[in-house]
Every structure is written in C-alpha cells, then in structure tokens.
Write a protein that holds these residues in place. Structure first.
Motif, PDB file in Angstrom:
ATOM      1  N   GLU A 191       0.821  -1.190   0.000  1.00  0.00           N
ATOM      2  CA  GLU A 191       0.000   0.000   0.000  1.00  0.00           C
ATOM      3  C   GLU A 191       0.864   1.253   0.000  1.00  0.00           C
ATOM      4  O   GLU A 191       2.038   1.223   0.349  1.00  0.00           O
ATOM      5  N   ASP A 192       0.245   2.352  -0.433  1.00  0.00           N
ATOM      6  CA  ASP A 192       0.942   3.636  -0.403  1.00  0.00           C
ATOM      7  C   ASP A 192       0.006   4.714   0.138  1.00  0.00           C
ATOM      8  O   ASP A 192      -1.075   4.430   0.594  1.00  0.00           O
ATOM      9  N   GLU A 193       0.456   5.993   0.019  1.00  0.00           N
ATOM     10  CA  GLU A 193      -0.319   7.067   0.634  1.00  0.00           C
ATOM     11  C   GLU A 193      -1.649   7.317  -0.056  1.00  0.00           C
ATOM     12  O   GLU A 193      -2.499   8.037   0.464  1.00  0.00           O
ATOM     13  N   TYR A 194      -1.856   6.716  -1.219  1.00  0.00           N
ATOM     14  CA  TYR A 194      -3.105   6.924  -1.932  1.00  0.00           C
ATOM     15  C   TYR A 194      -4.154   5.874  -1.595  1.00  0.00           C
ATOM     16  O   TYR A 194      -5.296   5.972  -2.017  1.00  0.00           O
ATOM     17  N   ASP A 195      -3.773   4.847  -0.873  1.00  0.00           N
ATOM     18  CA  ASP A 195      -4.704   3.774  -0.569  1.00  0.00           C
ATOM     19  C   ASP A 195      -5.751   4.243   0.420  1.00  0.00           C
ATOM     20  O   ASP A 195      -5.484   5.028   1.335  1.00  0.00           O
ATOM     21  N   GLU A 196      -6.947   3.699   0.248  1.00  0.00           N
ATOM     22  CA  GLU A 196      -8.038   4.049   1.134  1.00  0.00           C
ATOM     23  C   GLU A 196      -8.006   3.163   2.378  1.00  0.00           C
ATOM     24  O   GLU A 196      -7.425   2.082   2.385  1.00  0.00           O
ATOM     25  N   ASP A 197      -8.671   3.624   3.450  1.00  0.00           N
ATOM     26  CA  ASP A 197      -8.715   2.803   4.643  1.00  0.00           C
ATOM     27  C   ASP A 197      -9.670   1.633   4.415  1.00  0.00           C
ATOM     28  O   ASP A 197     -10.312   1.507   3.390  1.00  0.00           O
ATOM     29  N   ASP A 198      -9.765   0.769   5.399  1.00  0.00           N
ATOM     30  CA  ASP A 198     -10.537  -0.465   5.247  1.00  0.00           C
ATOM     31  C   ASP A 198     -11.928  -0.303   5.851  1.00  0.00           C
ATOM     32  O   ASP A 198     -12.459  -1.213   6.456  1.00  0.00           O
ATOM     33  N   SER A 199     -12.500   0.865   5.681  1.00  0.00           N
ATOM     34  CA  SER A 199     -13.824   1.125   6.230  1.00  0.00           C
ATOM     35  C   SER A 199     -14.848   0.177   5.630  1.00  0.00           C
ATOM     36  O   SER A 199     -14.749  -0.232   4.486  1.00  0.00           O
ATOM     37  N   GLU A 200     -15.841  -0.154   6.440  1.00  0.00           N
ATOM     38  CA  GLU A 200     -16.886  -1.040   5.953  1.00  0.00           C
ATOM     39  C   GLU A 200     -17.864  -0.315   5.037  1.00  0.00           C
ATOM     40  O   GLU A 200     -18.630  -0.951   4.321  1.00  0.00           O
ATOM     41  N   ASP A 201     -17.876   1.027   5.057  1.00  0.00           N
ATOM     42  CA  ASP A 201     -18.795   1.787   4.219  1.00  0.00           C
ATOM     43  C   ASP A 201     -18.322   1.751   2.773  1.00  0.00           C
ATOM     44  O   ASP A 201     -17.177   2.095   2.469  1.00  0.00           O
ATOM     45  N   ASN A 202     -19.233   1.365   1.871  1.00  0.00           N
ATOM     46  CA  ASN A 202     -18.888   1.320   0.454  1.00  0.00           C
ATOM     47  C   ASN A 202     -18.913   2.704  -0.180  1.00  0.00           C
ATOM     48  O   ASN A 202     -18.184   2.970  -1.126  1.00  0.00           O
ATOM     49  N   VAL A 203     -19.790   3.569   0.310  1.00  0.00           N
ATOM     50  CA  VAL A 203     -19.904   4.939  -0.199  1.00  0.00           C
ATOM     51  C   VAL A 203     -19.814   5.887   0.981  1.00  0.00           C
ATOM     52  O   VAL A 203     -20.685   5.903   1.846  1.00  0.00           O
ATOM     53  N   ARG A 204     -18.723   6.695   1.026  1.00  0.00           N
ATOM     54  CA  ARG A 204     -18.508   7.572   2.174  1.00  0.00           C
ATOM     55  C   ARG A 204     -18.419   9.024   1.711  1.00  0.00           C
ATOM     56  O   ARG A 204     -17.571   9.358   0.883  1.00  0.00           O
ATOM     57  N   PRO A 205     -19.262   9.903   2.242  1.00  0.00           N
ATOM     58  CA  PRO A 205     -19.178  11.323   1.884  1.00  0.00           C
ATOM     59  C   PRO A 205     -17.994  11.986   2.580  1.00  0.00           C
ATOM     60  O   PRO A 205     -17.563  11.549   3.653  1.00  0.00           O
TER      61      PRO A 205
END
Length: 289
Positions: A191-205
């Motif tokens: 992973e790098d600094e552009y990777d998203e976290d592992d949140s369970e939300d598929n669509v996050r505002p």
C-alpha cells in the motif's frame, strides 16, 4: 585402559533462539480452538516473540482457508481479455499497455474462453511472418466461485498454473483469479499514501460534498446514495460501470464524466479498480448551454 565417561556437550551460551523457536516454546500449551490460537499469536507479538510482518503472514495463512475464490477474483467486467478474431497488430498495443503476463482469449464472447495467451509467446510474431493465435494458446483452467483459496493454492503449485478462469453456477464466466491474488491474501498488499482505509462503508461522503466509493459497490447502492439512475446492462458494480465507460482498466488519476457525475480513480492496478472519488458536476449556465 579405562576411558573417562563422556560428558554431554555444554550448551552454546552464544546461541540465541530465533523467533520460530521462541514462538514454539510459547505455544507449548496447546490452544483449544482457533480463536485461542489467534489470541496466543497476538500475545506472542506483544511479548516481542513475533514481529508485525510475521504475525500478519501467519494470520493470512489462517484466513486463506476461510476465503473462497469469489472473494478475491477479478470480476468479469474488469477482465483484460483478447478476442481470438483480433489481429496481432491490433491487440499487441493493448498487451503492452496493460502489462500482464497472461491473457484469457475468448471466441465470440467472454463466456467462451478458448485458452490463455502468454505475453512472451508474442515474440514469435516478431520473429516470423506466420502467426496463428489459436496455436499459441495454453489450456485454460476453469474453477467454481466456491473453491477454497487454500485448495486453489495447492492446485496452482501442483499444476504450475498461474491463472484460472472462474465460472458461476450456470457455467458462465464470472471472472479470473491468479496465483498472485491468492498469495496477496497471505503477504498482504503493498500500500501507499493513496490507498483508502478499510472502512466497511462502500460509499462515504467527505466534507467537500464528494463521495469515496469502493469499486465493488453494487450500482444500486450508489444510486440510492447519489440519487442517480445508473442501470448498465449486465454490470453489477461501480467498478464495472467505470471500466465499461473507459473501455479499458483505468489508471490512478484517470477521470471520466458519466451522466452528471465526475468519477476519478483513486486506486487501481493493472487488473482492476479499487476505489473512486465521485462528485456531482456543476450545472452548465444557461448562456453557455
């Protein structure tokens, strides 16, 4: 002449047990179940008997037995495949751009995979004027979506295959899986600094009125959040929608507008899209329309 009794060798005071020896000693009390085993492993990590990488890999090995092929496969909509009827001069730039070592080859539609093309076999095209794509193909291996990853990894190693075509219960092609996809479940992604976290939300505002969307989000879920009306034929996920609109697997930073919304790729590799940033496009002023 009597010899003095032999003495057992003195232990080497300079020997330092490695992490595996220390872990073995720590685990001498047998765990009752898997949960207790994982708890012991984390306790070993806290006691510095395991480093973080070793703990992650051991947990990955334990988890592989619980995962199925459908959990890690590249979906059909994101497959990079070659049409058997295409001319080499037409698909070779595509091979170079995607940079894979293996490509499924289909005849008619992606439900009819006829073999696997190794990119290195294209060297024969440049070495000779005669090139028969069908004769270059290697046999394709077909597996069900429900196959366990630990079983698949064992088969990959035994048969020396690196790719398998995944089929659904009706016999249609659901996607593909590679040995790299399985191994990543053990060693983890880079992973790098552009990777998203592992949140369970598929669509996050976010605070700017945009949405961070996982590519595997069902299109219906996106419509429910955005109030959009996407209904792509034969496509289930947002990633599949975007890949279809691009006509290829986009790279990180690529952007496209689809029916009033702007999609920008946040994370992707050569095979699939992982996450996107979606925002509503500003309306065009009447005097500019």
């Amino acid at each position: 002449m009597d010899l003095p009794p032999s003495r057992p060798p003195k232990p080497n005071s300079n020997h330092k047990p490695n992490w595996l020896e220390r872990l073995t000693a720590f685990l001498l009390r047998e765990p009752e179940d898997r949960e207790e085993l994982v708890e012991l492993l984390h306790s070993a990590f806290e006691r510095h008997l395991l480093d973080a990488d070793a703990l992650e890999m051991i947990e990955g090995v334990l988890q592989v037995g619980d995962l199925q092929v459908r959990d890690v496969m590249v979906p059909r909509a994101q497959m990079d495949a070659i049409d058997l009827a295409a001319e080499p001069k037409d698909f070779i730039p595509y091979v170079i751009d995607t940079a894979h070592s293996r490509f499924p080859v289909y005849e008619g539609s992606k439900d009819n995979i006829v073999g696997i093309l190794l990119a290195k076999d294209l060297l024969r095209y440049y070495a000779s004027q005669q090139f028969d794509l069908r004769r270059m193909l290697r046999p394709a291996v077909f597996i069900p979506e429900s196959k366990r990853l630990n079983v698949l990894l064992k088969e990959f190693r035994a048969n020396r295959n690196h790719m398998a075509i995944v089929v659904d219960e009706y016999g249609g092609v659901a996607g593909l899986v590679t040995i790299e996809d399985v191994v990543e479940q053990i060693v983890g992604d880079i992973e790098d600094e552009y990777d998203e976290d592992d949140s369970e939300d598929n669509v996050r505002p976010d605070r700017q009125g945009r949405w961070r969307v996982k590519a595997m989000t069902p299109v219906g879920d996106l419509n429910a959040v955005l109030g959009s009306a996407y209904a792509p034929d034969g496509i289930d996920t947002v990633g599949g929608l975007v890949v279809t609109e691009f006509g290829r697997v986009p790279k990180r930073g690529d952007a496209i507008s689809i029916d009033g919304f702007h999609f920008r790729v946040l994370r992707a590799d050569s095979r699939r899209v992982y996450s996107l940033l979606v925002e509503r496009e500003a309306p065009v002023p009447a005097d500019e329309a």
